[in-house]
Write a protein that holds these residues in place. Structure first.
Motif, PDB file in Angstrom:
ATOM      1  N   LYS A 197      37.323  16.588  50.645  1.00  0.00           N
ATOM      2  CA  LYS A 197      35.901  16.329  51.071  1.00  0.00           C
ATOM      3  C   LYS A 197      34.869  16.712  50.258  1.00  0.00           C
ATOM      4  CE  LYS A 197      36.557  16.077  56.121  1.00  0.00           C
ATOM      5  NZ  LYS A 197      38.155  15.817  56.005  1.00  0.00           N
ATOM      6  N   THR A 198      33.470  16.616  50.468  1.00  0.00           N
ATOM      7  CA  THR A 198      32.778  17.268  49.459  1.00  0.00           C
ATOM      8  C   THR A 198      32.572  18.776  49.888  1.00  0.00           C
ATOM      9  OG1 THR A 198      30.578  16.959  50.825  1.00  0.00           O
ATOM     10  CG2 THR A 198      31.171  15.112  49.299  1.00  0.00           C
ATOM     11  N   LYS A 199      31.814  19.384  49.088  1.00  0.00           N
ATOM     12  CA  LYS A 199      31.593  21.039  49.338  1.00  0.00           C
ATOM     13  C   LYS A 199      30.464  21.254  50.357  1.00  0.00           C
ATOM     14  CE  LYS A 199      33.884  22.877  45.261  1.00  0.00           C
ATOM     15  NZ  LYS A 199      33.883  23.437  44.077  1.00  0.00           N
ATOM     16  N   SER A 200      29.858  20.015  50.596  1.00  0.00           N
ATOM     17  CA  SER A 200      28.504  20.136  51.596  1.00  0.00           C
ATOM     18  C   SER A 200      28.855  19.820  52.826  1.00  0.00           C
ATOM     19  CB  SER A 200      27.374  19.320  50.993  1.00  0.00           C
ATOM     20  OG  SER A 200      27.240  19.434  49.440  1.00  0.00           O
ATOM     21  N   LYS A 201      29.042  20.908  53.634  1.00  0.00           N
ATOM     22  CA  LYS A 201      29.507  20.726  55.329  1.00  0.00           C
ATOM     23  C   LYS A 201      28.219  20.296  55.782  1.00  0.00           C
ATOM     24  CE  LYS A 201      33.829  23.375  55.838  1.00  0.00           C
ATOM     25  NZ  LYS A 201      34.214  24.506  56.324  1.00  0.00           N
ATOM     26  N   PRO A 202      28.236  19.302  56.649  1.00  0.00           N
ATOM     27  CA  PRO A 202      27.102  19.049  57.444  1.00  0.00           C
ATOM     28  C   PRO A 202      26.973  19.885  58.436  1.00  0.00           C
ATOM     29  CG  PRO A 202      28.952  17.222  57.594  1.00  0.00           C
ATOM     30  CD  PRO A 202      29.248  18.231  56.918  1.00  0.00           C
ATOM     31  N   ALA A 203      25.730  19.887  59.196  1.00  0.00           N
ATOM     32  CA  ALA A 203      25.218  21.053  60.232  1.00  0.00           C
ATOM     33  C   ALA A 203      26.137  20.506  61.334  1.00  0.00           C
ATOM     34  CB  ALA A 203      23.930  20.608  60.658  1.00  0.00           C
ATOM     35  N   SER A 204      26.536  19.320  61.727  1.00  0.00           N
ATOM     36  CA  SER A 204      27.476  19.258  62.849  1.00  0.00           C
ATOM     37  C   SER A 204      28.758  20.017  62.562  1.00  0.00           C
ATOM     38  CB  SER A 204      27.726  17.525  62.931  1.00  0.00           C
ATOM     39  OG  SER A 204      28.347  16.987  61.802  1.00  0.00           O
ATOM     40  N   VAL A 205      29.414  19.815  61.450  1.00  0.00           N
ATOM     41  CA  VAL A 205      30.684  20.652  61.262  1.00  0.00           C
ATOM     42  C   VAL A 205      30.384  22.086  61.285  1.00  0.00           C
ATOM     43  CG1 VAL A 205      32.749  21.068  59.613  1.00  0.00           C
ATOM     44  CG2 VAL A 205      31.626  18.734  59.748  1.00  0.00           C
ATOM     45  N   LEU A 206      29.437  22.779  60.693  1.00  0.00           N
ATOM     46  CA  LEU A 206      28.981  24.107  60.572  1.00  0.00           C
ATOM     47  C   LEU A 206      28.840  24.496  62.056  1.00  0.00           C
ATOM     48  CD1 LEU A 206      26.942  24.099  57.424  1.00  0.00           C
ATOM     49  CD2 LEU A 206      29.180  25.000  57.951  1.00  0.00           C
ATOM     50  N   LEU A 207      28.143  23.864  63.120  1.00  0.00           N
ATOM     51  CA  LEU A 207      27.995  24.271  64.376  1.00  0.00           C
ATOM     52  C   LEU A 207      29.264  24.242  65.125  1.00  0.00           C
ATOM     53  CD1 LEU A 207      24.694  22.106  65.179  1.00  0.00           C
ATOM     54  CD2 LEU A 207      24.951  24.742  65.483  1.00  0.00           C
ATOM     55  N   ASP A 208      30.259  23.229  64.914  1.00  0.00           N
ATOM     56  CA  ASP A 208      31.462  23.255  65.528  1.00  0.00           C
ATOM     57  C   ASP A 208      32.246  24.591  65.053  1.00  0.00           C
ATOM     58  OD1 ASP A 208      31.181  21.199  66.882  1.00  0.00           O
ATOM     59  OD2 ASP A 208      32.419  19.723  65.683  1.00  0.00           O
ATOM     60  N   GLU A 209      32.053  24.913  63.745  1.00  0.00           N
ATOM     61  CA  GLU A 209      32.799  26.146  63.042  1.00  0.00           C
ATOM     62  C   GLU A 209      32.440  27.465  63.575  1.00  0.00           C
ATOM     63  OE1 GLU A 209      33.272  25.300  59.059  1.00  0.00           O
ATOM     64  OE2 GLU A 209      34.594  23.818  59.354  1.00  0.00           O
ATOM     65  N   ALA A 210      30.929  27.410  64.159  1.00  0.00           N
ATOM     66  CA  ALA A 210      30.394  28.569  64.321  1.00  0.00           C
ATOM     67  C   ALA A 210      31.124  29.663  65.318  1.00  0.00           C
ATOM     68  CB  ALA A 210      28.722  28.308  64.779  1.00  0.00           C
ATOM     69  N   SER A 211      31.067  30.780  65.215  1.00  0.00           N
ATOM     70  CA  SER A 211      31.778  31.705  65.788  1.00  0.00           C
ATOM     71  C   SER A 211      31.146  31.910  67.303  1.00  0.00           C
ATOM     72  CB  SER A 211      31.802  32.948  65.206  1.00  0.00           C
ATOM     73  OG  SER A 211      31.879  34.121  66.180  1.00  0.00           O
ATOM     74  N   SER A 221      23.777  12.683  65.837  1.00  0.00           N
ATOM     75  CA  SER A 221      25.144  13.118  65.652  1.00  0.00           C
ATOM     76  C   SER A 221      25.288  14.503  65.824  1.00  0.00           C
ATOM     77  CB  SER A 221      25.554  12.768  64.345  1.00  0.00           C
ATOM     78  OG  SER A 221      24.937  13.551  63.138  1.00  0.00           O
ATOM     79  N   LEU A 222      23.942  15.109  65.821  1.00  0.00           N
ATOM     80  CA  LEU A 222      23.898  16.591  66.074  1.00  0.00           C
ATOM     81  C   LEU A 222      23.845  17.093  67.609  1.00  0.00           C
ATOM     82  CD1 LEU A 222      20.868  17.623  63.704  1.00  0.00           C
ATOM     83  CD2 LEU A 222      23.382  18.029  63.356  1.00  0.00           C
ATOM     84  N   LYS A 223      23.905  16.316  68.608  1.00  0.00           N
ATOM     85  CA  LYS A 223      23.725  16.598  69.959  1.00  0.00           C
ATOM     86  C   LYS A 223      24.918  17.019  70.575  1.00  0.00           C
ATOM     87  CE  LYS A 223      21.519  13.544  72.445  1.00  0.00           C
ATOM     88  NZ  LYS A 223      20.597  12.390  73.026  1.00  0.00           N
ATOM     89  N   THR A 224      26.035  16.582  70.228  1.00  0.00           N
ATOM     90  CA  THR A 224      27.410  17.090  70.788  1.00  0.00           C
ATOM     91  C   THR A 224      27.535  18.423  70.208  1.00  0.00           C
ATOM     92  OG1 THR A 224      28.010  14.986  71.194  1.00  0.00           O
ATOM     93  CG2 THR A 224      29.926  16.619  71.111  1.00  0.00           C
ATOM     94  N   PRO A 225      27.529  18.628  68.892  1.00  0.00           N
ATOM     95  CA  PRO A 225      27.566  20.038  68.185  1.00  0.00           C
ATOM     96  C   PRO A 225      26.701  21.154  68.774  1.00  0.00           C
ATOM     97  CG  PRO A 225      27.905  18.259  66.628  1.00  0.00           C
ATOM     98  CD  PRO A 225      27.619  17.585  67.929  1.00  0.00           C
ATOM     99  N   ILE A 226      25.498  20.713  68.874  1.00  0.00           N
ATOM    100  CA  ILE A 226      24.463  21.751  69.503  1.00  0.00           C
ATOM    101  C   ILE A 226      24.888  22.103  70.978  1.00  0.00           C
ATOM    102  CG2 ILE A 226      22.151  22.075  70.312  1.00  0.00           C
ATOM    103  CD1 ILE A 226      21.141  20.512  67.853  1.00  0.00           C
ATOM    104  N   ARG A 227      25.248  20.926  71.680  1.00  0.00           N
ATOM    105  CA  ARG A 227      25.414  21.223  72.964  1.00  0.00           C
ATOM    106  C   ARG A 227      26.846  22.194  73.195  1.00  0.00           C
ATOM    107  NH1 ARG A 227      26.638  15.945  74.762  1.00  0.00           N
ATOM    108  NH2 ARG A 227      24.682  15.350  74.264  1.00  0.00           N
ATOM    109  N   ASN A 228      27.722  21.974  72.340  1.00  0.00           N
ATOM    110  CA  ASN A 228      28.943  22.677  72.462  1.00  0.00           C
ATOM    111  C   ASN A 228      28.695  24.289  71.833  1.00  0.00           C
ATOM    112  OD1 ASN A 228      30.328  20.696  73.670  1.00  0.00           O
ATOM    113  ND2 ASN A 228      31.228  20.047  71.440  1.00  0.00           N
ATOM    114  N   ALA A 229      27.972  24.331  70.578  1.00  0.00           N
ATOM    115  CA  ALA A 229      27.748  25.654  70.109  1.00  0.00           C
ATOM    116  C   ALA A 229      27.153  26.564  71.079  1.00  0.00           C
ATOM    117  CB  ALA A 229      26.998  25.591  68.964  1.00  0.00           C
ATOM    118  N   LEU A 230      25.941  25.919  71.841  1.00  0.00           N
ATOM    119  CA  LEU A 230      25.249  26.578  72.783  1.00  0.00           C
ATOM    120  C   LEU A 230      26.000  27.202  73.989  1.00  0.00           C
ATOM    121  CD1 LEU A 230      22.007  24.365  72.963  1.00  0.00           C
ATOM    122  CD2 LEU A 230      21.919  26.785  71.903  1.00  0.00           C
TER     123      LEU A 230
END
Ligand SMILES: *[C@@H]1O[C@H](CO)[C@@H](O)[C@H](O)[C@H]1NC(C)=O
Ligand SMILES: *[C@@H]1O[C@H](CO)[C@@H](O)[C@H](O)[C@H]1NC(C)=O
Ligand SMILES: *[C@@H]1O[C@H](CO)[C@@H](O)[C@H](O)[C@H]1NC(C)=O
Ligand SMILES: *[C@@H]1O[C@H](CO)[C@@H](O)[C@H](O)[C@H]1NC(C)=O
Ligand SMILES: *[C@@H]1O[C@H](CO)[C@@H](O)[C@H](O)[C@H]1NC(C)=O
Ligand SMILES: *[C@@H]1O[C@H](CO)[C@@H](O)[C@H](O)[C@H]1NC(C)=O
Ligand SMILES: *[C@@H]1O[C@H](CO)[C@@H](O)[C@H](O)[C@H]1NC(C)=O
Ligand SMILES: *[C@@H]1O[C@H](CO)[C@@H](O)[C@H](O)[C@H]1NC(C)=O
Length: 613
Positions: free
Chosen positions: A475-489, A518-527
């Motif tokens: 994969k590229t070295k630039s992770k999208p916000a959606s992935v970073l939100l999913d990975e957020a502690s 595409s950010l909606k589900t990751p934001i929802r889950n992170a919150l």
């Protein structure tokens, strides 16, 4: 159904032929192209049961004027026009700058049909695009709006106001002959500033009356002599062309992909869309870009495979044919095209004194307010942005207090890198990642201030971005916000700022809508997962100077403001909206990368909102 479709096709073909012949004979200009993909496009759209809009055949003519300067990089690739076959694929020169590609869409005027047949846009049209569908291609510059001839008219009879007053101004837009326009959709901006003494400035909310007039609503927020000014960065006809370009070309620039294996290498063209001009075989690199569409032409060298993709970089704009009138519209790189009349006012102390002593602290302002506020949301007092609804006590001394025990993640492009850079330099944040060896650094970076238990990450936007490097994991070295939100502690305090803007403006706005959605589900889950995650959306900002005006930089910004509000509606109570559109309008910001003063006011607003939350 099928025969209906066939009839439609026949009617359309006949209409097209008649129109094409009509235009041929009336203009006697042999040099135009007929967009062949229209019929197949219509058929496909009908099949998918998507509501479609017919672009009027008249609009499908393109002209022979070259594109404005600045819309091409200064690569010297004129050689590609001669003996092209001998310079592509295996015979490329070895450097992306001099490399040639199977269809030289950069070196000669290229109608959209030469790029290939794109799948239809399934996103429904924004009302503004619908409104501009029937606008004729501009051939006479006198028929579009003229900033110089347009007028600002104060609606009240007196030029004396008191602090707190609402001030209404009408903008009457004229065409190049001085006649009042009777249709809307010009991009009109109005703002107000002190006439002398320390700088004070604020912007106006502008409403299009759709009859050639616009109403700007301002507020008197300080005392003293002030002036109201206006600008018209893009006219109705220019914006209509923007939508047409977006729909026909999808992206008006292409990337160069590097394919490499041992000593073999080849450069091909890449884009977010699966149609790559000149390449029948395509590499689908969507997985490499974390599921966001990414495609490159497959190398002609049979010994290189799609897996040998290593790097993609912004390359060059397609050479789009324009009418001479549009060419002249876009020759201007500074889009701060001022309306020549100004309004002078006197503002006296009055009903409301500023700053209001009873204002709440910004950290108490509801998140919903940050989305709902109309312009002006604040004003500049010198270099300080004063919020209209709340008091922001954040300054350089106490900034980091708002980020104790906090991981701040700023995600996005180089304007977000400016945030990282500013904090790193001003607050002595110690970088733990590789030292930057060039000014335009494109790798994720991290720094920390142990005394505050503060850590900061600049997370780099995925493609479409300036460039992206493939990592060993494929994969590229630039992770999208959606992935970073999913990975957020799921524990610990995190402030997460998200920004998408300028790298989307060469595309039709539907690409931006999809990315935001595409950010909606990751934001929802992170919150849900972490009660201590605070998410803020950094809005687009105004910048007037643009290398290539056919990118319609800030016109896209204006569209994105609305798209962000609509698409993220379910989060208005949970996520902050950082309205820098308003701030940059008042600031009269010129450059895509705003100066430090402005960057600091952006960070101050963020800190003001999230402090002690
Ligand atoms: C390509 O190169 C070959 C050999 O050098 C030459 O014979 C041929 O004419 C060239 N092709 C074109 C299209 O110029
Ligand atoms: C547009 O409509 C407004 C409100 O009805 C009116 O005040 C204004 O004069 C109209 N402008 C033009 C150019 O007709
Ligand atoms: C602007 O700032 C100065 C000093 O920082 C302050 O005294 C003044 O009241 C402010 N003016 C307004 C209009 O906010
Ligand atoms: C490319 O691959 C992705 C999944 O990896 C898939 O969803 C998409 O449809 C593919 N695109 C094309 C044009 O086949
Ligand atoms: C591809 O590899 C084969 C086997 O090593 C070799 O014979 C052939 O010349 C190579 N082709 C190219 C274009 O490099
Ligand atoms: C197109 O070419 C003709 C002939 O070279 C020229 O007269 C004309 O100005 C050009 N531009 C447009 C927009 O027609
Ligand atoms: C930061 O975290 C430490 C350890 O959990 C705690 O003792 C301290 O009070 C926290 N500081 C703030 C300002 O929350
Ligand atoms: C630093 O902050 C995190 C929360 O973001 C907390 O879990 C941790 O205990 C803190 N460490 C110290 C040394 O205060």
């Amino acid at each position: 159904m099928i025969s209906g479709l066939r009839n439609l096709k026949i009617i359309l073909t006949v209409v097209t032929i008649i129109t094409v012949l009509g235009i041929f004979f009336t203009t006697n200009r042999a040099n135009f192209y007929h967009h062949l993909q229209l019929n197949s496009l219509l058929a496909k759209k009908a099949e998918q049961n998507v509501i479609h809009y017919t672009i009027k055949p008249e609009k499908l003519i393109v002209y022979n004027a070259s594109r404005p300067s600045g819309c091409r990089r200064k690569f010297n690739r004129a050689h590609c026009l001669k003996d092209l076959q001998n310079q592509t694929g295996l015979k490329q020169c070895g450097d992306p700058e001099c490399s040639c590609f199977p269809l030289e869409v950069f070196e000669k005027p290229t109608p959209a049909s030469f790029l290939g047949t794109f799948p239809p846009i399934t996103e429904s049209m924004l009302p503004i695009e619908k409104e501009l569908l029937d606008v004729e291609v501009l051939v006479d510059i006198k028929k579009t709006s003229s900033a110089i001839l347009s007028k600002l008219v104060l609606v009240s009879s007196s030029t004396m106001f008191k602090v707190g007053d609402i001030i209404n101004v009408r903008v009457d837009v004229k065409d190049g002959t001085g006649r009042q326009r009777t249709v809307g959709a010009d991009f009109v901006q109005v703002w107000m500033k002190s006439a002398k003494g320390p700088r004070r400035a604020s912007s106006a909310e502008v409403v299009d009356l759709k009859n050639g007039s616009y109403v700007a609503t301002l507020r008197a927020l300080w005392e003293g002599d002030s002036i109201i000014v206006g600008a018209l960065p893009f006219t109705r006809e220019a914006s209509a062309f923007n939508f047409q370009l977006g729909r026909e070309y999808r992206s008006i620039n292409l990337y160069v992909g590097h394919f490499k294996k041992a000593k073999l290498k080849e450069f091909t063209l890449c884009s977010m869309f699966s149609v790559i001009p000149g390449y029948k075989l395509i590499c689908n690199l969507t997985e490499t870009n974390y599921g966001y569409g990414w495609y490159c032409g497959k190398p002609f060298n049979g010994n290189l495979t799609c897996n040998d993709f290593v790097f993609a970089k912004y390359y060059e704009d397609v050479y789009i044919p324009l009418t001479l009138a549009l060419y002249n519209v876009f020759e201007r790189h500074d889009r701060k095209i001022m309306i020549s009349t100004q309004i002078k006012l006197k503002i006296e102390s009055g009903r409301t004194s500023q700053p209001q002593p009873n204002k709440i602290d910004c950290t108490k302002l509801s998140r919903r307010e940050t989305w709902n506020m109309i312009q002006p949301t604040g004003y500049f007092n010198g270099t300080v942005w004063e919020h209209i609804k709340c008091h922001n006590p954040v300054n350089q001394r106490n900034f980091l207090n708002c980020f104790k025990n906090t991981t701040l993640i700023v995600f996005g492009d180089s304007t977000v890198r400016q945030y990282y850079d500013h904090i790193r330099n001003v607050f002595i944040c110690k970088q733990t990642t590789e030292k930057w060896t060039k000014r335009k650094w494109y790798k994720a970076s991290h720094c920390q201030v142990p005394r505050y238990n503060f850590s900061l990450t600049w997370a780099v936007q995925e493609l479409p971005f300036e460039e992206a490097l493939k990592a060993p994991d494929g994969k590229t070295k630039s992770k999208p916000a959606s992935v970073l939100l999913d990975e957020a502690s799921s524990s610990g305090r995190i402030v997460f700022v998200i920004h998408y803007y300028v790298h989307f403006m060469r595309m039709h706005y539907s690409s931006f809508i999809e990315r935001i959605r595409s950010l909606k589900t990751p934001i929802r889950n992170a919150l849900k997962r972490n009660k201590n995650i605070h998410i803020a959306i950094k809005s687009p900002h105004v910048f007037y100077i643009t290398r290539c005006p056919t990118h319609f930089s800030i016109y896209h910004g204006k569209l994105y403001m609305d798209i962000l509000k609509t698409e993220l509606a379910e989060f208005h109570d949970k996520v902050w909206f950082l309205n820098f559109w308003d701030m940059s309008t008042a600031f009269e910001n010129d450059k895509m990368h705003p100066p430090n003063d402005f960057v600091w006011q952006n960070l101050r607003l963020l800190a003001g909102y999230v402090c002690n939350k």
